[in-house]
Structures are given as structure tokens and as C-alpha cells.
Design an enzyme around this catalytic site. Sequence first.
Site, PDB file in Angstrom:
ATOM      1  CB  ALA A   8      -0.892  -0.322   1.348  1.00 31.00           C
ATOM      2  CG  LEU A  11       4.064   2.623  -8.931  1.00 33.95           C
ATOM      3  CD1 LEU A  11       4.387   2.191 -10.390  1.00 33.95           C
ATOM      4  CD2 LEU A  11       2.990   3.706  -9.919  1.00 33.95           C
ATOM      5  NE  ARG A  35       2.118  -0.666   6.010  1.00 33.50           N
ATOM      6  CZ  ARG A  35       1.856   0.539   6.227  1.00 33.50           C
ATOM      7  NH1 ARG A  35       2.054   1.926   7.219  1.00 33.50           N
ATOM      8  NH2 ARG A  35       1.948   1.776   4.585  1.00 33.50           N
ATOM      9  CE  LYS A 182      10.614   4.061 -16.138  1.00 33.80           C
ATOM     10  NZ  LYS A 182      10.647   3.426 -15.152  1.00 33.80           N
ATOM     11  CG  ASN A 186      15.211   4.373 -15.173  1.00 36.25           C
ATOM     12  OD1 ASN A 186      14.030   3.262 -14.457  1.00 36.25           O
ATOM     13  ND2 ASN A 186      14.840   5.013 -15.312  1.00 36.25           N
TER      14      ASN A 186
HETATM   15  P1  NAD Z   1       6.643   2.301  -2.219  1.00 42.23           P
HETATM   16  O1  NAD Z   1       7.684   2.144  -1.338  1.00 42.23           O
HETATM   17  O2  NAD Z   1       5.833   3.554  -2.353  1.00 42.23           O
HETATM   18  O3  NAD Z   1       5.771   1.356  -2.023  1.00 42.23           O
HETATM   19  C1  NAD Z   1       6.464  -0.296  -1.499  1.00 42.23           C
HETATM   20  C2  NAD Z   1       5.127  -1.003  -0.323  1.00 42.23           C
HETATM   21  O4  NAD Z   1       4.939  -1.818  -0.240  1.00 42.23           O
HETATM   22  C3  NAD Z   1       5.436  -0.165   1.027  1.00 42.23           C
HETATM   23  O5  NAD Z   1       4.180   0.178   1.779  1.00 42.23           O
HETATM   24  C4  NAD Z   1       5.824  -1.369   1.550  1.00 42.23           C
HETATM   25  O6  NAD Z   1       5.604  -1.702   3.036  1.00 42.23           O
HETATM   26  C5  NAD Z   1       5.006  -2.654   0.643  1.00 42.23           C
HETATM   27  N1  NAD Z   1       5.743  -3.807   1.356  1.00 42.23           N
HETATM   28  C6  NAD Z   1       7.409  -4.123   1.157  1.00 42.23           C
HETATM   29  N2  NAD Z   1       7.783  -5.472   1.777  1.00 42.23           N
HETATM   30  C7  NAD Z   1       5.924  -6.253   2.570  1.00 42.23           C
HETATM   31  C8  NAD Z   1       5.834  -6.931   2.979  1.00 42.23           C
HETATM   32  N3  NAD Z   1       6.336  -7.838   2.444  1.00 42.23           N
HETATM   33  N4  NAD Z   1       4.644  -6.901   3.054  1.00 42.23           N
HETATM   34  C9  NAD Z   1       3.535  -5.742   2.939  1.00 42.23           C
HETATM   35  N5  NAD Z   1       4.110  -5.223   2.582  1.00 42.23           N
HETATM   36  C10 NAD Z   1       5.207  -5.268   1.762  1.00 42.23           C
HETATM   37  O7  NAD Z   1       7.421   2.271  -3.574  1.00 42.23           O
HETATM   38  P2  NAD Z   1       6.488   2.550  -4.534  1.00 42.23           P
HETATM   39  O8  NAD Z   1       6.702   3.656  -5.062  1.00 42.23           O
HETATM   40  O9  NAD Z   1       5.321   1.841  -4.612  1.00 42.23           O
HETATM   41  O10 NAD Z   1       6.952   1.315  -5.933  1.00 42.23           O
HETATM   42  C11 NAD Z   1       7.152   0.292  -6.116  1.00 42.23           C
HETATM   43  C12 NAD Z   1       7.688  -0.217  -7.288  1.00 42.23           C
HETATM   44  O11 NAD Z   1       7.439   1.001  -8.791  1.00 42.23           O
HETATM   45  C13 NAD Z   1       9.058   0.070  -7.466  1.00 42.23           C
HETATM   46  O12 NAD Z   1       9.634  -1.071  -8.361  1.00 42.23           O
HETATM   47  C14 NAD Z   1       9.336   1.252  -8.301  1.00 42.23           C
HETATM   48  O13 NAD Z   1      10.633   1.223  -8.918  1.00 42.23           O
HETATM   49  C15 NAD Z   1       7.819   1.227  -9.126  1.00 42.23           C
HETATM   50  N6  NAD Z   1       7.692   2.234 -10.022  1.00 42.23           N
HETATM   51  C16 NAD Z   1       7.481   3.767  -9.211  1.00 42.23           C
HETATM   52  C17 NAD Z   1       7.274   4.759  -9.378  1.00 42.23           C
HETATM   53  C18 NAD Z   1       6.241   5.448  -8.339  1.00 42.23           C
HETATM   54  O14 NAD Z   1       5.972   6.648  -8.678  1.00 42.23           O
HETATM   55  N7  NAD Z   1       6.581   5.186  -7.189  1.00 42.23           N
HETATM   56  C19 NAD Z   1       7.037   4.994 -11.108  1.00 42.23           C
HETATM   57  C20 NAD Z   1       7.252   3.666 -11.556  1.00 42.23           C
HETATM   58  C21 NAD Z   1       7.531   2.263 -10.674  1.00 42.23           C
HETATM   59  O1  KPL Z   2      12.301   6.962 -14.919  1.00 38.74           O
HETATM   60  C1  KPL Z   2      13.241   7.887 -14.313  1.00 38.74           C
HETATM   61  C2  KPL Z   2      13.015   7.236 -12.903  1.00 38.74           C
HETATM   62  O2  KPL Z   2      13.332   9.189 -12.372  1.00 38.74           O
HETATM   63  O3  KPL Z   2      13.297   6.878 -12.529  1.00 38.74           O
HETATM   64  C3  KPL Z   2      13.326   8.756 -15.265  1.00 38.74           C
HETATM   65  C4  KPL Z   2      12.754   9.760 -15.520  1.00 38.74           C
HETATM   66  C5  KPL Z   2      13.372   8.123 -16.548  1.00 38.74           C
HETATM   67  C6  KPL Z   2      15.241   9.576 -15.199  1.00 38.74           C
HETATM   68  O4  KPL Z   2      16.130   8.217 -15.221  1.00 38.74           O
END
Ligand code: NAD
Ligand code: KPL
Length: 303
Positions: A8, A11, A35, A182, A186
Site C-alpha cells: 500500500a 504505485l 499496520r 527503461k 535509468n
Molecule cells: P513504495 O515504497 O511507495 O511502496 C511499497 C510498499 O510495499 C510499501 O508500503 C511497503 O511497506 C510495502 N511492502 C514491502 N514489502 C512488503 C511485505 N512483505 N508485505 C506487505 N507490504 C510490503 O514503492 P513504490 O514507489 O510504490 O514502488 C514500487 C515499485 O514500482 C518499485 O520497483 C518502483 O521503482 C516502481 N515504480 C514506482 C514509481 C513511482 O512513481 N512511485 C513509478 C514507476 C515505477
Molecule cells: O524513470 C526515471 C526515474 O527517475 O527513475 C527517469 C525520469 C526516466 C530518469 O531516469
Amino acid sequence: MRWHILGAGSLGSLWAARLYRAGCDVELILRDQQRLASYQSAGGLTLIEDNQPHCYPIPAVSIDDCGPISRLLLACKAYDAPTAIIQLAPLLAEDAEVILLQNGLGSQERVAALIPQARCILASSTEGAFRQADFCTVFAGHGHTWLGDPLQSEPPTWLVDLQQSQINHDWAEDIVSRLWRKLALNCAINPLTVLYDCRNGGLLEHQAEVATLCHELNQLLHACGMSTAATGLHEQVIRVINATAANYSSMHQDVSQKRRTEIAYLIGYACAAAERQQLQLPHLNALNERLGQYLDAHGLPRH
Ligand code: NAD
Ligand code: KPL
């Protein structure tokens, strides 16, 4: 069919809120009873869009009380994904489908190996969200999500749920190539923004370094059989730097907020893949080492 969502965080909340308000059956899986109690006292998940907060009382359970799972969105960080899936594996139905929302590469393979009975669908997303507080997420940037299954080209029927929930997406037959592309983007941007402590646009002052990295990443993509992902990489990196000039990269945000990075699944994965291919990429390796030292100096893990 029910959508189980683990994570939660940013994403996970973004997906959960949109699926729930479109009328889908959604259940959040939270880490433990404590939690769950915090979630219940928050009254649900809040999503802020265009400065407008809205709270969605999405049902939730703790992992210990979760029932059988047929469809799971795994929305945690790459480094947490294998541990999370080990906890959930006994609950997965024979024909379960698991969507892996992790950035980078490496975690997907590890997760898939832990649940051979399930269909793993890989995702690559350019959507942007961040947590303003516990159970309160800001939808920061509209984007697109590509989903695909390297083992089975047939799209799943539940894509219609994403359509109804206005989650912009496409089924991608070339999902692995997209994940590599991607990852290369990155690798060319994120570590340098950390080391120079700058916004993405700051890299316009380090264009020679960016070009050298793109050249090596290009070699890596070719060596790994990902030639399509290599096409026009440098040009796209420059386009992304310009288009996101005012933003801090996700890795820069992690470091500045003292959060663990996903380095092992980004540049760390790229360097390990080069080594497996016996490919010498001195600049990429040096960058990985400099980044590791920087993380050491800031008390953050190297992996
Ligand atoms: P986040 O840290 O905001 O959320 C992850 C959640 O997972 C946390 O709430 C954490 O407590 C929970 N979690 C982890 N292990 C757990 C478990 N065993 N049981 C229950 N809950 C658990 O992370 P995020 O930003 O949502 O990113 C998730 C993935 O998406 C990452 O790989 C990130 O790089 C990718 N991503 C994120 C974005 C963004 O804008 N946030 C964009 C593109 C890709
Ligand atoms: O995906 C990105 C990130 O910040 O993780 C961009 C904006 C493409 C930079 O690598």
C-alpha cells in the site's frame, strides 16, 4: 475476480484506488496486524489528484489472515519482492496470475522462480506517484504502463478492468526489451544525478559523460540480445533529460530521503550482466563503484 494488492505504497495505492472506484473487487494485503490497525484508523487509502484528496475505504487484510489469491498485484520495491512472494506463495491458487510492478531487472526472475505454478506478468510503468503520508498518495505524473508475459503472448482477460479504471496501459509482446530499455535510461541518468546532486536537467552540463555511458549501454544491450532496445538510446536519454529537466530522478529522491535505492536492480544488474557476457564496460563499472561509495558515505546499502 478479486484483485489482491500487496504494497500500500505509492504505485500500489494508485492502482488500488482506481480499480476500487471503477467497481472492481479489491483487497489490500498489509504486512501485519499493527499496520492493518493503522490503516483502519486512517479510514482507507487517500489519493490526491490535482490537489484534490479523496479517501477510498478499500477492504484490507494482514498477510496472516489473507485467503486464497488468484490475481495479485505485487507493488513493492524490487528488493522486497522475493521475501513478499515467499510469504504469499502458499496462498496462490494453481492458476494464479501475478503482476510484477518492479522497476529494473532481476527481481522478476527471482520471483517467478519462487512461484513456478503461477503466471507472472511483467510491468514497466512511467506513471509517477509518491507517498505524502502513511496511506496517502499523490498522483504526480500521468504515464503509461506496459504489461507482458515473455512465456505466453495471450493477453489476460482482466485488462478490461484496467481499461474501466482508466489505468493507461498496453499489452506488450516485447516486455523484456521494454524493461531493458527503461533500465538503460535509468542507468544513464539516475546515478549521475545522485553523484552530481542535481535535477535531471543538470546532466546537460555533463553531456560527454552521458554519451559515453549510452555508448557502453548500447554495447550491453546488443550483447544481451536486446538490439531493439538499443536503437536511438542516446537520443532518447537526451530527450528525457530535457523533458524532465526540472525533476529529481527517483534514485536522487531515494537518496535525499535516506531511503534504500534499487541500485542492485538497475546499474548493479547492468554491470553483472556485462560481466556474464565478458564485456568490458569501464565507465559503467566505475560509475557503479562511485555510486556504491557515495551510498556507503551516506549510510545507505549498496544493494
Ligand atoms: P513504495 O515504497 O511507495 O511502496 C511499497 C510498499 O510495499 C510499501 O508500503 C511497503 O511497506 C510495502 N511492502 C514491502 N514489502 C512488503 C511485505 N512483505 N508485505 C506487505 N507490504 C510490503 O514503492 P513504490 O514507489 O510504490 O514502488 C514500487 C515499485 O514500482 C518499485 O520497483 C518502483 O521503482 C516502481 N515504480 C514506482 C514509481 C513511482 O512513481 N512511485 C513509478 C514507476 C515505477
Ligand atoms: O524513470 C526515471 C526515474 O527517475 O527513475 C527517469 C525520469 C526516466 C530518469 O531516469
